[in-house]
Enzyme design. Structure first.
Site, PDB file in Angstrom:
ATOM      1  N   THR A 239       0.859  -1.193   0.000  1.00  0.00           N
ATOM      2  CA  THR A 239       0.000   0.000   0.000  1.00  0.00           C
ATOM      3  C   THR A 239       0.889   1.235   0.000  1.00  0.00           C
ATOM      4  O   THR A 239       1.668   1.422   0.937  1.00  0.00           O
ATOM      5  CB  THR A 239      -0.907  -0.011   1.248  1.00  0.00           C
ATOM      6  OG1 THR A 239      -1.636  -1.233   1.231  1.00  0.00           O
ATOM      7  CG2 THR A 239      -1.865   1.163   1.264  1.00  0.00           C
TER       8      THR A 239
ATOM      9  N   GLU B  51      -3.287  -5.300  -2.972  1.00  0.00           N
ATOM     10  CA  GLU B  51      -3.768  -6.490  -2.270  1.00  0.00           C
ATOM     11  C   GLU B  51      -4.778  -6.044  -1.215  1.00  0.00           C
ATOM     12  O   GLU B  51      -4.543  -5.077  -0.512  1.00  0.00           O
ATOM     13  CB  GLU B  51      -2.554  -7.150  -1.597  1.00  0.00           C
ATOM     14  CG  GLU B  51      -2.857  -8.385  -0.833  1.00  0.00           C
ATOM     15  CD  GLU B  51      -3.560  -9.400  -1.674  1.00  0.00           C
ATOM     16  OE1 GLU B  51      -2.989  -9.812  -2.693  1.00  0.00           O
ATOM     17  OE2 GLU B  51      -4.696  -9.783  -1.328  1.00  0.00           O
TER      18      GLU B  51
ATOM     19  N   LYS C 201      -6.722   1.154  -3.315  1.00  0.00           N
ATOM     20  CA  LYS C 201      -6.422   0.549  -2.022  1.00  0.00           C
ATOM     21  C   LYS C 201      -6.610   1.544  -0.869  1.00  0.00           C
ATOM     22  O   LYS C 201      -7.272   1.240   0.125  1.00  0.00           O
ATOM     23  CB  LYS C 201      -4.988   0.018  -2.050  1.00  0.00           C
ATOM     24  CG  LYS C 201      -4.484  -0.529  -0.735  1.00  0.00           C
ATOM     25  CD  LYS C 201      -5.307  -1.714  -0.288  1.00  0.00           C
ATOM     26  CE  LYS C 201      -5.040  -2.064   1.143  1.00  0.00           C
ATOM     27  NZ  LYS C 201      -4.208  -3.189   1.335  1.00  0.00           N
TER      28      LYS C 201
ATOM     29  N   ASN D 210      -9.557   1.355   2.128  1.00  0.00           N
ATOM     30  CA  ASN D 210      -9.269   1.335   3.562  1.00  0.00           C
ATOM     31  C   ASN D 210      -9.840   2.571   4.261  1.00  0.00           C
ATOM     32  O   ASN D 210     -10.312   2.483   5.397  1.00  0.00           O
ATOM     33  CB  ASN D 210      -7.762   1.212   3.803  1.00  0.00           C
ATOM     34  CG  ASN D 210      -7.313  -0.239   3.754  1.00  0.00           C
ATOM     35  OD1 ASN D 210      -8.136  -1.143   3.545  1.00  0.00           O
ATOM     36  ND2 ASN D 210      -6.036  -0.483   3.920  1.00  0.00           N
TER      37      ASN D 210
ATOM     38  N   CYS E 163      -2.758  -1.603   9.199  1.00  0.00           N
ATOM     39  CA  CYS E 163      -3.202  -0.985   7.939  1.00  0.00           C
ATOM     40  C   CYS E 163      -4.071   0.249   8.133  1.00  0.00           C
ATOM     41  O   CYS E 163      -3.640   1.353   7.831  1.00  0.00           O
ATOM     42  CB  CYS E 163      -3.958  -2.020   7.101  1.00  0.00           C
ATOM     43  SG  CYS E 163      -2.887  -3.362   6.575  1.00  0.00           S
TER      44      CYS E 163
ATOM     45  N   ARG F 252       0.129  -4.585  16.238  1.00  0.00           N
ATOM     46  CA  ARG F 252       0.441  -3.231  15.775  1.00  0.00           C
ATOM     47  C   ARG F 252      -0.780  -2.326  15.995  1.00  0.00           C
ATOM     48  O   ARG F 252      -1.887  -2.668  15.597  1.00  0.00           O
ATOM     49  CB  ARG F 252       0.821  -3.247  14.291  1.00  0.00           C
ATOM     50  CG  ARG F 252       2.209  -3.803  14.044  1.00  0.00           C
ATOM     51  CD  ARG F 252       2.524  -3.882  12.564  1.00  0.00           C
ATOM     52  NE  ARG F 252       1.674  -4.863  11.889  1.00  0.00           N
ATOM     53  CZ  ARG F 252       1.624  -5.013  10.567  1.00  0.00           C
ATOM     54  NH1 ARG F 252       2.360  -4.249   9.791  1.00  0.00           N
ATOM     55  NH2 ARG F 252       0.836  -5.921  10.024  1.00  0.00           N
TER      56      ARG F 252
HETATM   57  C1  UDX Z   1      -7.737  -4.114   6.528  1.00  0.00           C
HETATM   58  C2  UDX Z   1      -8.694  -4.213   5.331  1.00  0.00           C
HETATM   59  O1  UDX Z   1      -9.926  -4.810   5.743  1.00  0.00           O
HETATM   60  C3  UDX Z   1      -8.052  -5.027   4.232  1.00  0.00           C
HETATM   61  O2  UDX Z   1      -8.906  -5.057   3.090  1.00  0.00           O
HETATM   62  C4  UDX Z   1      -6.736  -4.392   3.874  1.00  0.00           C
HETATM   63  O3  UDX Z   1      -6.078  -5.156   2.875  1.00  0.00           O
HETATM   64  C5  UDX Z   1      -5.840  -4.277   5.096  1.00  0.00           C
HETATM   65  O4  UDX Z   1      -6.502  -3.563   6.116  1.00  0.00           O
HETATM   66  P1  UDX Z   1      -7.054  -5.779   8.519  1.00  0.00           P
HETATM   67  O5  UDX Z   1      -6.144  -4.703   9.006  1.00  0.00           O
HETATM   68  O6  UDX Z   1      -6.570  -7.187   8.450  1.00  0.00           O
HETATM   69  O7  UDX Z   1      -7.569  -5.431   7.029  1.00  0.00           O
HETATM   70  O8  UDX Z   1      -8.317  -5.754   9.490  1.00  0.00           O
HETATM   71  P2  UDX Z   1      -9.893  -5.487   9.383  1.00  0.00           P
HETATM   72  O9  UDX Z   1     -10.603  -6.770   9.403  1.00  0.00           O
HETATM   73  O10 UDX Z   1     -10.208  -4.530   8.315  1.00  0.00           O
HETATM   74  O11 UDX Z   1     -10.116  -4.784  10.802  1.00  0.00           O
HETATM   75  C6  UDX Z   1      -9.463  -3.547  11.114  1.00  0.00           C
HETATM   76  C7  UDX Z   1      -9.822  -3.074  12.488  1.00  0.00           C
HETATM   77  O12 UDX Z   1     -11.168  -2.612  12.517  1.00  0.00           O
HETATM   78  C8  UDX Z   1      -9.721  -4.124  13.596  1.00  0.00           C
HETATM   79  O13 UDX Z   1      -9.098  -3.531  14.721  1.00  0.00           O
HETATM   80  C9  UDX Z   1     -11.165  -4.484  13.882  1.00  0.00           C
HETATM   81  O14 UDX Z   1     -11.351  -4.933  15.192  1.00  0.00           O
HETATM   82  C10 UDX Z   1     -11.849  -3.156  13.634  1.00  0.00           C
HETATM   83  N1  UDX Z   1     -13.285  -3.257  13.290  1.00  0.00           N
HETATM   84  C11 UDX Z   1     -13.678  -3.926  12.167  1.00  0.00           C
HETATM   85  C12 UDX Z   1     -14.248  -2.646  14.098  1.00  0.00           C
HETATM   86  O15 UDX Z   1     -13.915  -2.023  15.110  1.00  0.00           O
HETATM   87  N2  UDX Z   1     -15.559  -2.737  13.750  1.00  0.00           N
HETATM   88  C13 UDX Z   1     -15.985  -3.402  12.643  1.00  0.00           C
HETATM   89  O16 UDX Z   1     -17.198  -3.431  12.402  1.00  0.00           O
HETATM   90  C14 UDX Z   1     -15.016  -4.015  11.825  1.00  0.00           C
END
Ligand code: UDX
Length: 437
Positions: free
Chosen positions: A121, A148, A208, A212, A264, A334
């Site tokens: 990213t 990705e 991307k 996000n 992320c 992280r």
């Molecule tokens: C994210 C994006 O979803 C993904 O598409 C990208 O490639 C990388 O960043 P990720 O960091 O693995 O993925 O986690 P994600 O499932 O998106 O959750 C991010 C954060 O949001 C977590 O701390 C999760 O607990 C929080 N979250 C998620 C909430 O607080 N509420 C929700 O309804 C959903």
């Protein structure tokens, strides 16, 4: 096809293993010797469901190897750049040093017509800049951007069955010769019906960061509603269910709680704002500052609610924090909201014990001053309050009667609104959710 994958972290290790599963011959390259030796022994250097099984399966085929030696990239016709772009220290922008170093290290090993495919990213404009660098070393090589979208905890299935494939090419056009090569690499997902979109390089980079940012905005929106629900005595979970039934809105990513963290979303929205500023378009993204501040306010709110739950003072209160990872099914800490709250409580005089099924080693590295306990039962013993901060299934499944027998005082703060308040209250607990009456 012979492929090299440069950078074997959460993104690259999974990508390498998945590309080998799809039938390609893959070499994964990383500067971290420890990571390379773990992956070479078919052990996942981090917790990711399904990855270790996949590594074992593909390594048995002889199609997957790992090394620290960049010269192993020679002979591959496609090179994926999968290194990290963390937040710069003391600044909002992305630290591009890993992407730049990986690209320069690769240059001596490029051959005619090779493709360098960025997956990391990055701030918009990076691909065009790297294209020049690649072209100056190998005039017939081509740089593409193929972002990705995998989620940690679902990385294997997200890579093998993505929602969409985005190909950024210099001309932005379908008839660019590199499109055909990527189609061969992703032949299986394309056959399974995955849509693919061809576009120019800056649009591919922006897809991307825009995705996000949208997800982060959705979470902060519902957390802002949780603040209002708290003020008005309403229930944010029911509110989310009801608005989520409108399929223009959708229920996913509307879980109010302690907010988003991880490697992320937080750093990507900050890097996006920083890049917009450089481009003279900072006003377009000022709303992301609000998204960030709503998110950070959640952590302060949880500390305040814990103080209330403990009768007005945190001093000497034994607090057990359930969950250290930034989300379940991951050992990644992280920018974990759970750990950030745990550390704050400890600083304010509470005696904090943190438990988590997978993330304790990483957590102890980041916050060595906290006390960690792997066994949930032991962690619960004599606690003055429980905080559910990462909604692992085993915490969702906790028996409120059994738990009540272990703690000193049955008080729980459900930082993810993951428990049934009626059930916990019936078992004698003082239950607090976020944005729930
Ligand atoms: C994210 C994006 O979803 C993904 O598409 C990208 O490639 C990388 O960043 P990720 O960091 O693995 O993925 O986690 P994600 O499932 O998106 O959750 C991010 C954060 O949001 C977590 O701390 C999760 O607990 C929080 N979250 C998620 C909430 O607080 N509420 C929700 O309804 C959903």
């Amino acid at each position: 096809m012979r492929i090299s994958v440069i950078g074997c972290g959460y993104l690259g290790a999974v990508h390498a293993a998945c590309m080998a599963t799809l039938g390609h011959e893959v070499v994964g390259i990383d500067t971290d010797e420890n990571k390379v030796s773990e992956l070479s022994a078919a052990r996942a250097p981090f917790f990711e469901p399904g990855l270790e099984t996949l590594l074992k399966e593909v390594q048995a085929t002889g199609r997957l190897s790992f090394t620290t030696d960049m010269s192993a990239a020679q002979g591959s016709s496609v090179h994926f750049i999968c290194v990290g772009t963390p937040q710069k220290k003391g600044e909002n922008g992305a630290d591009m040093s890993y992407v730049d170093a990986a690209t320069s290290a690769l240059l001596p090993y490029l051959s005619a017509d090779d493709l360098v495919v960025g997956k990391s990213t990055v701030p918009v404009g990076t691909a065009a800049r790297l294209h020049e660098i690649v072209r100056s070393a190998e005039p017939t090589a081509e740089l593409l951007w193929n972002p990705e979208f995998l989620r940690e905890g679902h990385a294997v299935s997200d890579t093998l069955h993505p929602d969409r494939l985005v190909y950024g090419v210099l001309t932005g056009s379908e008839d660019h010769p590199a499109v055909d090569v990527l189609d061969q690499i992703y032949a299986q997902p394309l056959k399974d019906g995955t849509p693919r979109l061809v576009m120019d390089l800056p649009t591919a980079e922006l897809v991307k960061t825009a995705a996000n940012s949208f997800l982060a905005t959705k979470i902060s929106f519902i957390n802002a509603m949780a603040e209002l629900c708290d003020a008005a005595g309403a229930d944010v979970s029911l509110l989310a269910d009801a608005i989520g039934m409108d399929d223009r809105i959708g229920r996913k990513f509307l879980n109010a709680g302690i907010g988003f963290g991880g490697g992320c979303l937080p750093k990507d929205i900050r890097a996006f704002m920083a890049r917009a500023g450089e481009l003279g378009a900072d006003q377009a993204l000022t709303f992301l500052r609000e998204v960030d501040s709503i998110n950070m306010r959640r952590r302060i709110r949880v500390v305040e609610l814990t103080r209330e739950l403990c009768g007005g003072s945190l001093l000497g209160q034994r607090i057990t924090v359930l969950g250290a990872a930034f989300k379940p099914e991951s050992d990644d800490v992280r920018d974990s909201p759970a750990l950030s709250v745990a550390a704050q409580l400890q600083l304010q005089g509470a005696v904090v014990t943190v438990t988590d099924p997978e993330a304790l080693v990483n957590a102890a590295r980041r916050f060595p001053e906290l006390h960690y306990e792997r066994s949930t039962d032991i962690a619960l013993q004599r606690a003055d309050a429980l905080l559910l901060l990462t909604e692992w299934q085993e915490y969702r499944d906790l028996d409120p009667y059994g738990a009540a027998a272990l703690v000193a005082t049955p008080r729980i703060l459900d930082g993810r609104n993951a428990l049934n308040p009626t059930k916990w209250r019936a078992a004698g607990w003082t239950y607090r959710g976020l944005g729930r009456p």
